[in-house]
Design a protein around this motif. Structure first.
Motif, short mmCIF file in Angstrom:
data_model
loop_
_atom_site.label_atom_id
_atom_site.label_comp_id
_atom_site.label_asym_id
_atom_site.label_seq_id
_atom_site.Cartn_x
_atom_site.Cartn_y
_atom_site.Cartn_z
N PHE A 12 0.81 -1.22 0.00
CA PHE A 12 0.00 0.00 0.00
C PHE A 12 0.84 1.27 0.00
CE2 PHE A 12 -2.35 3.41 2.15
CZ PHE A 12 -3.41 3.55 1.25
N LEU A 13 1.91 1.30 0.77
CA LEU A 13 2.70 2.52 0.89
C LEU A 13 3.38 2.91 -0.43
CD1 LEU A 13 4.38 2.08 4.39
CD2 LEU A 13 2.25 3.25 3.82
N THR A 14 3.48 1.97 -1.35
CA THR A 14 4.12 2.25 -2.64
C THR A 14 3.12 2.66 -3.71
OG1 THR A 14 3.99 0.01 -3.58
CG2 THR A 14 5.82 0.48 -2.08
N ALA A 15 1.83 2.63 -3.40
CA ALA A 15 0.82 2.86 -4.43
C ALA A 15 0.89 4.28 -4.99
CB ALA A 15 -0.58 2.58 -3.88
N SER A 16 1.17 5.26 -4.13
CA SER A 16 1.20 6.65 -4.57
C SER A 16 1.81 7.50 -3.46
CB SER A 16 -0.21 7.16 -4.88
OG SER A 16 -0.99 7.23 -3.69
#
Length: 411
Positions: free
Chosen positions: A233-237
């Motif tokens: 999740f932390l890499t999504a945006s």
């Protein structure tokens, strides 16, 4: 790259284990319920734990057990995720991390979004944190959803558990109505769904718009099937990095749940300050054996073992589809995108709202209770196929031999 096949331990050895899976029911019951696997440990884990026992290394977990550095390398290799080691902290298990993060980011009585059918402790942990559950169910796969191999939502390999989707408009409404956090399961348990990156981007935007946080349980991330894209999740945006907390562990992939070690990861100064502000006891609860084992699991030396396990799980996921298609054709099963847990709708067989109860008695197979995952679980069971193919085959054969309908002796 090919890897030496990983084989499950034989039943006579597994029954010597003292864990929940093997001590909850009598020996004539095949245990397929709790998320423990039947494989031998990765050799590096066995070695580090054996050395610790040999020298009496059974004290407190040190201030720096090398977990952050180990996870940074692991995340980069396995997910292409660049983690700042200064933004990693540890605790005893994922659900403990979730509770502490909820306490730090909400106030008593606040509502927290969960997305059933979902891992039963999600609702329990929301309540433990003093909050209230705001259920926004997943959108179920439609009959028109092209599920890949075979007919979607049918017995056999549906080929794409991603037919389940987050109800993003529903989450938006729940946050607009005052909910303060979203508890995300990524990949999702029990459906095995790997949420598309675009959905995670939109979820982050929704959370930011309502000044809410997203706490993402990513414990099944190491077990995503080959060929599928997984997005932490932390890499999504950039926005996801600002609103999100990730909580993960080596425990599901490497069968280490009893050793008590999980990680809390952030990617923004504000969220990092929240984690750093947790009381020291949150970190002290980490088990030393859990930390030692996790470092060994995250080391590159264990990558071949993990790939072999994933291959074994993939074979069993396909085998389960074949067995259901042949022996329980009315069952509805979509092969999970990640993990070794199968979410199966057996309501057509009229074994009651909670079929696991009847099947444990009639088939001597212990499955997880569908209704515990939410009202969407009525008529469903969750089956753990992280076992020998022979055990999986025997379990399905036992279930298939049970006549449709509840017997008079059943409650």
């Amino acid at each position: 790259m090919s890897h030496a096949p990983l084989e499950a331990l034989p039943l006579e050895i597994l029954r010597r284990r003292s864990s929940t899976k093997w001590r909850t029911y009598p020996a004539d019951v095949l245990p397929m319920f709790v998320a423990e696997t039947d494989y031998p440990l990765a050799p590096a884990i066995t070695a580090v734990l054996a050395e610790a026992v040999a020298i009496g290394d059974t004290g407190y977990t040190p201030p720096d057990p090398a977990l952050a550095r180990a996870f940074v390398g692991y995340a980069e290799r396995r997910f292409g995720w660049r983690v700042d080691p200064a933004r990693v902290r540890w605790t005893a298990d994922v659900m403990m991390g979730v509770v502490e993060l909820l306490r730090a980011t909400t106030r008593p009585g606040d509502r927290v979004v969960i997305t059933p059918p979902v891992y039963p402790p999600f609702a329990m942990c929301v309540e433990e944190a003093g909050c209230q559950v705001a259920a926004v169910p997943l959108l179920a796969p439609s009959d028109g959803d092209p599920g890949g191999e075979g007919a979607p939502d049918s017995a056999g390999d549906g080929g794409d558990a991603g037919g389940w989707r987050l109800d993003l408009p529903g989450i938006d409404r729940a946050l607009a109505d005052g909910a303060r956090a979203v508890l995300l399961c990524n990949p999702h348990n029990p459906t095995g769904t790997v949420h598309p990156a675009g959905d995670l981007v939109e979820l982050a935007e929704i959370a930011a718009r309502h000044d809410a946080v997203v706490i993402s349980d990513e414990i099944h991330g190491p077990l995503v099937r080959d060929g599928l894209d997984y997005t932490p999740f932390l890499t999504a945006s950039r926005v996801a990095a600002q609103v999100g907390f990730a909580v993960t562990s080596a425990s599901k992939a490497y069968n280490l749940a009893g050793l008590k070690c999980a990680l809390m990861v952030t990617a923004d100064d504000r969220t990092t300050a929240v984690v750093q502000g947790l009381v020291a006891e949150v970190e002290w609860r980490t088990g030393l054996f859990g930390a030692l084992a996790a470092v060994a699991a995250f080391d590159a030396v264990s990558d071949d073992w993990l790939d072999a396990e994933r291959a074994a799980i993939a074979r069993n996921g396909a085998l389960l589809g074949d067995l259901l298609r042949e022996q329980l054709p009315l069952a509805r099963y979509r092969r999970p995108d990640a993990g070794y847990l199968a979410w199966i709708d057996v309501s057509a067989y009229d074994w009651g709202d909670d079929p696991a109860v009847h099947l444990r008695r009639a088939a001597k197979v212990a499955l997880h209770h569908g209704p515990l995952f939410g009202p969407q679980g009525v008529g469903h069971v969750r089956l753990n196929f992280g076992c020998a193919p022979e055990v999986l085959t025997e379990a399905v054969a036992r279930i298939a031999a049970v006549p449709a309908g509840l017997t008079p002796a059943s409650p």
